[in-house]
Motif scaffolding. Structure first.
Motif, short mmCIF file in Angstrom:
data_model
loop_
_atom_site.label_atom_id
_atom_site.label_comp_id
_atom_site.label_asym_id
_atom_site.label_seq_id
_atom_site.Cartn_x
_atom_site.Cartn_y
_atom_site.Cartn_z
N GLY A 11 0.82 -1.21 0.00
CA GLY A 11 0.00 0.00 0.00
C GLY A 11 0.85 1.26 0.00
N ARG A 68 -1.74 -1.86 -8.66
CA ARG A 68 -2.84 -1.73 -7.69
C ARG A 68 -3.75 -2.96 -7.74
NH1 ARG A 68 -6.61 3.55 -7.29
NH2 ARG A 68 -7.08 3.03 -9.45
N ALA A 97 -2.17 -5.63 -5.79
CA ALA A 97 -2.26 -5.39 -4.34
C ALA A 97 -3.64 -5.80 -3.83
CB ALA A 97 -1.99 -3.92 -4.03
N TRP A 98 -4.69 -5.45 -4.58
CA TRP A 98 -6.04 -5.84 -4.14
C TRP A 98 -6.23 -7.35 -4.22
CZ3 TRP A 98 -8.52 -3.18 -0.96
CH2 TRP A 98 -8.62 -1.78 -1.05
N CYS A 157 -4.71 -8.84 -1.21
CA CYS A 157 -5.57 -8.66 -0.03
C CYS A 157 -6.70 -9.69 -0.04
CB CYS A 157 -6.17 -7.26 0.00
SG CYS A 157 -4.98 -5.95 0.28
#
Ligand SMILES: Cc1cc2nc3c(=O)[nH]c(=O)nc-3n(C[C@H](O)[C@H](O)[C@H](O)COP(=O)(O)OP(=O)(O)OC[C@H]3O[C@@H](n4cnc5c(N)ncnc54)[C@H](O)[C@@H]3O)c2cc1C
Length: 244
Positions: free
Chosen positions: A112, A160, A163-164, A167
């Protein structure tokens, strides 16, 4: 890893040196990773909560950092620091496993950090190239500049999205070691690439420490190193490759 914690009755005695300890000068307590057993193997390390007002605790601030200056680090000497055995976190010998668990989740937050720096750099690059007038047109009127902006956006969106994904995979119970390392390595590398490009698109302005683009350029180097350099992230990701 030279720092040791030797058991002495109801206490442990800590000796050694730590470099790059975040908040090592200002914190009231820090967590120290120390050797409690002999030989090789992961079972020889433990974690301790250490009060920084112990006379054997000697921190020295690390100065001259090129970026991330709002975050302070220290070189810390531990010279016969005594802590009650109750200050040990978990069982003796569990330190490596607890630390690995912390990093496996924490590195998603570092991803992040990379995304945030990349976003700031991209915003600055877009704004500056559209505002800056050169020979009756803006810098962004050049097609090559437009392509560079789009390429930065491609890299940003891909990082991004990863990254998601990381998660979501971790929330679904997949191996966090793989996903966090993958996401950290990709996003922080992307932050470096985009921040370098943004600084370049600022011309001379990108070389002034007062500009946000310059700050992003300097800060971007940090998350690709702290919590383990990206080469190590790729070692971890390779070792935890999911069988699916
Ligand atoms: C802002 C900041 C905050 C930090 N906070 C803390 C903290 O609170 N507590 C703490 O304990 N530490 C902290 N650190 C330390 C940080 O975790 C280390 O700096 C980092 O893990 C890299 O270790 P090193 O500096 O010893 O580099 P080294 O391990 O010496 O690595 C140097 C370089 O060698 C290469 N390399 C290393 N290993 C491999 C490999 N396996 N394969 C290929 N190449 C490799 C990489 O390019 C790497 O950058 C912090 C660091 C920074 C910058």
């Amino acid at each position: 890893m030279g720092t040791t914690a030797l058991r002495d009755g109801d206490e442990y005695v800590l000796d050694g040196e730590k470099y790059w300890t975040s908040n090592g000068v200002s914190a009231d307590w820090i967590v120290v990773y120390a050797r409690t057993g002999e030989g090789a193997g992961h079972d020889n390390y433990s974690l301790f909560v250490v009060p920084t007002d112990d006379p054997g605790y000697d921190p020295e601030e690390i100065t001259g950092k090129m970026g991330l200056r709002a975050s302070q680090q220290a070189r810390v000497e531990l010279d016969g620091v005594r802590v009650p055995a109750d200050n040990r976190l978990g069982e003796e010998g569990s330190g490596f496993y607890n630390l690995a668990r912390f990093f496996n989740y924490g590195r998603i937050a570092v991803a992040g950090h990379g995304i945030g720096i990349a976003a700031a750099a991209l915003e600055e690059a877009w704004a500056y190239t559209h505002d800056r007038e050169l020979y009756d047109e803006s810098v962004a009127d050049n097609q090559t500049v437009q392509h560079r902006l789009v390429k930065m956006r491609e890299q940003f969106e891909a990082a991004r999205a990863l990254a998601w994904t990381a998660c979501e995979r971790v929330m679904d119970g997949d191996d966090p070691a793989f996903w966090a390392s993958l996401a950290k390595a990709r996003t922080t590398r992307t932050a470096e690439t985009i921040a370098r490009e943004a600084a370049q698109l600022h011309g001379g302005e990108g070389l002034r420490t007062e500009t946000r683009a310059n700050r992003a350029f300097r800060d971007a180097k940090y998350p690709s190193i702290y919590e383990g350099p990206n080469a190590v992230q790729r070692d971890i990701a390779y070792g935890h490759w999911p069988e699916e």
